[in-house]
Design an enzyme around this catalytic site. Structure first.
Site, PDB file in Angstrom:
ATOM      1  N   HIS A 129       4.761   0.148   0.096  1.00 28.95           N
ATOM      2  CA  HIS A 129       5.500  -0.565   1.125  1.00 28.95           C
ATOM      3  C   HIS A 129       4.577  -1.608   1.744  1.00 28.95           C
ATOM      4  O   HIS A 129       3.372  -1.637   1.454  1.00 28.95           O
ATOM      5  CB  HIS A 129       6.050   0.404   2.185  1.00 28.95           C
ATOM      6  CG  HIS A 129       5.026   1.272   2.818  1.00 28.95           C
ATOM      7  ND1 HIS A 129       4.457   2.370   2.178  1.00 28.95           N
ATOM      8  CD2 HIS A 129       4.437   1.213   4.033  1.00 28.95           C
ATOM      9  CE1 HIS A 129       3.594   2.952   2.989  1.00 28.95           C
ATOM     10  NE2 HIS A 129       3.556   2.275   4.116  1.00 28.95           N
ATOM     11  N   HIS A 168       0.847  -1.202   0.000  1.00 28.33           N
ATOM     12  CA  HIS A 168       0.000   0.000   0.000  1.00 28.33           C
ATOM     13  C   HIS A 168       0.873   1.239   0.000  1.00 28.33           C
ATOM     14  O   HIS A 168       2.067   1.194   0.286  1.00 28.33           O
ATOM     15  CB  HIS A 168      -0.892   0.026   1.248  1.00 28.33           C
ATOM     16  CG  HIS A 168      -0.110   0.253   2.508  1.00 28.33           C
ATOM     17  ND1 HIS A 168       0.625  -0.753   3.122  1.00 28.33           N
ATOM     18  CD2 HIS A 168       0.103   1.375   3.238  1.00 28.33           C
ATOM     19  CE1 HIS A 168       1.218  -0.253   4.185  1.00 28.33           C
ATOM     20  NE2 HIS A 168       0.942   1.036   4.277  1.00 28.33           N
ATOM     21  N   ARG A 183       6.401  -8.930  16.311  1.00 29.65           N
ATOM     22  CA  ARG A 183       6.942  -7.606  15.977  1.00 29.65           C
ATOM     23  C   ARG A 183       5.903  -6.548  16.308  1.00 29.65           C
ATOM     24  O   ARG A 183       4.704  -6.797  16.177  1.00 29.65           O
ATOM     25  CB  ARG A 183       7.297  -7.531  14.487  1.00 29.65           C
ATOM     26  CG  ARG A 183       7.799  -6.172  14.020  1.00 29.65           C
ATOM     27  CD  ARG A 183       8.320  -6.204  12.594  1.00 29.65           C
ATOM     28  NE  ARG A 183       8.688  -4.857  12.167  1.00 29.65           N
ATOM     29  CZ  ARG A 183       7.877  -4.050  11.469  1.00 29.65           C
ATOM     30  NH1 ARG A 183       6.648  -4.468  11.127  1.00 29.65           N
ATOM     31  NH2 ARG A 183       8.251  -2.834  11.130  1.00 29.65           N
ATOM     32  N   ASP A 195       0.530   5.025   1.973  1.00 34.47           N
ATOM     33  CA  ASP A 195      -0.254   5.605   3.065  1.00 34.47           C
ATOM     34  C   ASP A 195      -1.096   6.755   2.513  1.00 34.47           C
ATOM     35  O   ASP A 195      -0.541   7.670   1.897  1.00 34.47           O
ATOM     36  CB  ASP A 195       0.674   6.137   4.164  1.00 34.47           C
ATOM     37  CG  ASP A 195       1.403   5.012   4.878  1.00 34.47           C
ATOM     38  OD1 ASP A 195       2.458   5.280   5.491  1.00 34.47           O
ATOM     39  OD2 ASP A 195       0.952   3.859   4.792  1.00 34.47           O
TER      40      ASP A 195
HETATM   41  C1  LIG Z   1      -5.922   6.368   6.420  1.00 34.63           C
HETATM   42  C2  LIG Z   1      -5.491   5.186   6.825  1.00 34.63           C
HETATM   43  C3  LIG Z   1      -6.039   3.877   6.384  1.00 34.63           C
HETATM   44  C4  LIG Z   1      -5.000   2.881   6.941  1.00 34.63           C
HETATM   45  C5  LIG Z   1      -4.600   3.547   8.249  1.00 34.63           C
HETATM   46  C6  LIG Z   1      -4.369   4.961   7.779  1.00 34.63           C
HETATM   47  O1  LIG Z   1      -4.396   5.883   8.847  1.00 34.63           O
HETATM   48  C7  LIG Z   1      -3.032   5.006   7.034  1.00 34.63           C
HETATM   49  C8  LIG Z   1      -2.612   3.629   6.468  1.00 34.63           C
HETATM   50  C9  LIG Z   1      -3.807   2.799   5.966  1.00 34.63           C
HETATM   51  C10 LIG Z   1      -3.536   1.277   5.802  1.00 34.63           C
HETATM   52  C11 LIG Z   1      -2.564   0.784   6.906  1.00 34.63           C
HETATM   53  C12 LIG Z   1      -2.957   0.891   4.428  1.00 34.63           C
HETATM   54  C13 LIG Z   1      -2.946  -0.641   4.235  1.00 34.63           C
HETATM   55  C14 LIG Z   1      -4.379  -1.205   4.368  1.00 34.63           C
HETATM   56  C15 LIG Z   1      -5.045  -0.847   5.731  1.00 34.63           C
HETATM   57  C16 LIG Z   1      -6.517  -1.316   5.643  1.00 34.63           C
HETATM   58  C17 LIG Z   1      -4.403  -1.655   6.869  1.00 34.63           C
HETATM   59  O2  LIG Z   1      -3.753  -2.701   6.603  1.00 34.63           O
HETATM   60  O3  LIG Z   1      -4.572  -1.285   8.057  1.00 34.63           O
HETATM   61  C18 LIG Z   1      -4.969   0.695   5.902  1.00 34.63           C
HETATM   62  C19 LIG Z   1      -5.492   1.415   7.158  1.00 34.63           C
HETATM   63  C20 LIG Z   1      -6.991   1.300   7.406  1.00 34.63           C
HETATM   64  O4  LIG Z   1      -7.344   1.021   8.583  1.00 34.63           O
HETATM   65  O5  LIG Z   1      -7.810   1.479   6.472  1.00 34.63           O
HETATM   66  O1  LIG Z   2       4.561  -2.039  10.545  1.00 35.32           O
HETATM   67  C1  LIG Z   2       5.243  -1.522   9.639  1.00 35.32           C
HETATM   68  O2  LIG Z   2       6.475  -1.594   9.575  1.00 35.32           O
HETATM   69  C2  LIG Z   2       4.526  -0.749   8.517  1.00 35.32           C
HETATM   70  C3  LIG Z   2       3.065  -0.502   8.816  1.00 35.32           C
HETATM   71  C4  LIG Z   2       2.452   0.427   7.783  1.00 35.32           C
HETATM   72  O3  LIG Z   2       2.969   0.619   6.688  1.00 35.32           O
HETATM   73  C5  LIG Z   2       1.197   1.100   8.105  1.00 35.32           C
HETATM   74  O4  LIG Z   2       0.592   0.789   9.183  1.00 35.32           O
HETATM   75  O5  LIG Z   2       0.781   1.965   7.254  1.00 35.32           O
HETATM   76 FE   LIG Z   3       2.013   2.263   5.613  1.00 34.84          FE
END
Ligand SMILES: C=C1C[C@]23C[C@@]1(O)CC[C@H]2[C@]1(C)CCC[C@@](C)(C(=O)O)[C@H]1[C@@H]3C(=O)O
Ligand SMILES: O=C(O)CCC(=O)C(=O)O
Ligand SMILES: [Fe+2]
Length: 399
Positions: A308, A251, A318, A253
């Site tokens: 990333h 993704h 972790r 951010d």
């Molecule tokens: C605006 C956002 C959506 C997510 C959190 C954040 O504040 C910034 C990163 C986004 C995220 C981590 C990107 C990967 C998918 C996601 C669903 C996750 O894995 O948590 C995303 C976050 C979300 O809760 O939507």
């Molecule tokens: O946990 C990490 O190292 C990356 C997490 C991340 O990219 C995110 O929460 O947007």
């Molecule tokens: Fe991220």
């Protein structure tokens, strides 16, 4: 377009578990599923997402610059060096590390230990912080209350931090934790202090970014005033088949800037550079910083918000703490005049973009483009921005 259909409840995960109490909530089901020797189908990601680093060079750790914020704010030579470092990093992979940030190591340690303590709580205690549907706030396990496939191998706890302003002594983080009960009061105090420290770090970073973009060190200060940023604690449990799943999928951010603290030397963060997933090894005492979609739009694509992900491990758990800097919700995200004639993205507000990621679209590798299409094609001649997003029957209900 990937829509999040509503009512993603535990029933589908219960099916994956082969039956069980139908009224199990998603988090309890996930925590139970994680005890199995093989990972359940909803956690298996497409091979393209979990592929190992490309065999062709370059692979190995990504060499990101370490920007000394104290030196940058102290004298012209320090600022010149910092400007050169961030310009090179942000026009390529969008990642750098910061030292001289002024965050006491004891505070960083307390925030990481606080996360460790929270995720070790019994499921019922964590469920008291359960995510409110359609928002980013609260606790989730594998986002199983939102998605039914490509589930991330992680638990998360997210909450908002209202930036300080002269008018009020904001204590939004402490207030959030106090709603969870007296036993969360101390955690709220730690994260209130940690988020205030993060806010100061982002101000210093934005001063360097403003200088590097030629708009001056104070240009972005107002843009991020009075905003509510997002703090997220990530916990990645050990996984029996780490090569088949991901802690956080590929993704960019959506927010403006991310300041990430990784716990110890357990690596996990990888950045896609030239077709290879490159680990970013944290420098002890430093924070990893990356540009987000909103800042990429603010610079009309000059600084890059890059792909990333976070991988998991068979034996090691972790943790990471991500502070997502967001503009005030009603601020119009629009690059300064002269940032390039052809606009790459339409005007938008963070409120709309945030709602898009929480109620319509799972943030992934194409979030900003999908959002721009959802809003309207970019305004070509400087015409007034298009009306709000269409409301059609195909848009999923909120989750
Ligand atoms: C605006 C956002 C959506 C997510 C959190 C954040 O504040 C910034 C990163 C986004 C995220 C981590 C990107 C990967 C998918 C996601 C669903 C996750 O894995 O948590 C995303 C976050 C979300 O809760 O939507
Ligand atoms: O946990 C990490 O190292 C990356 C997490 C991340 O990219 C995110 O929460 O947007
Ligand atoms: Fe991220």
């Amino acid at each position: 377009m990937v829509y999040i259909s509503n009512a993603q409840d535990a029933s589908k995960l219960v099916a994956a578990k082969g039956g069980g109490e139908a009224d199990d909530d998603a988090a309890a089901v996930v925590l139970d599923l994680w005890q199995q020797p093989k990972i359940p189908a909803p956690f298996v990601w497409p091979r393209a997402d979990v592929a190992l680093p490309a065999s062709s060079p370059p692979t190995g750790e990504l060499d990101v610059p370490v920007v000394d914020l104290a030196a940058a704010l102290r004298d012209a030579a320090g600022m010149r060096r910092a400007v050169a470092q961030v310009a090179a990093a942000c026009t390529s992979h969008g990642f750098f590390q910061v030292s001289g940030h002024g965050v006491p190591p004891s505070l960083a340690r307390a925030a990481l230990d606080g996360a460790a303590g929270f995720f070790r709580l019994p499921p019922a205690a964590k469920q008291r912080a359960r995510r409110a549907p359609g928002t980013v706030t609260g606790y989730t396990a594998a986002h199983a209350d939102r998605f039914v496939s490509n589930l991330p191998w992680k638990e998360t706890l997210s909450f908002g931090h209202s930036h300080a302003n002269a008018a009020s002594n904001n204590s939004s983080v402490a207030d959030y934790f106090s709603t969870l009960g007296d036993d969360f009061k101390h955690l709220g105090e730690v994260y209130q202090e940690y988020c205030e420290a993060m806010e100061e770090v982002t101000k210093a970073i934005m001063a360097v970014l403003g200088e590097s973009l030629g708009v001056g060190g104070g240009y972005y200060r107002e843009f991020f005033e009075d905003s509510s940023s997002i703090m997220r604690c990530n916990y990645y449990p050990p996984c029996p088949e780490p090569e088949r799943t991901l802690g956080t999928g590929p993704h960019c951010d959506p927010s403006a800037l991310t300041v990430l603290l990784q716990d110890g030397d357990v690596d996990g963060l990888q950045v896609l550079v030239a077709g290879a997933w490159r680990p970013v090894r944290p420098l002890p005492g430093a924070f990893v910083v990356n540009i987000g979609d909103t800042f990429m739009a603010l610079t009309n694509g000059r600084y890059k918000s890059c792909l990333h992900r976070a991988v998991v491990h068979q034996e090691q758990e972790r943790r990471s703490l991500a502070f997502f800097l967001c503009p005030r919700e009603d601020r119009v995200v629009r690059p300064p005049a002269g940032a390039g004639e052809r606009r790459l993205y339409p005007d938008f507000t963070w409120a709309d973009f945030m709602r898009f990621t929480q109620r319509q679209y799972r943030a992934d590798t194409r979030t900003l483009d999908a959002f721009a299409r959802w809003l309207r094609p970019p305004a070509c001649s400087g015409a007034a921005p298009a009306a709000g997003p269409p409301t059609t029957a195909t848009q999923a209900a909120t989750v």
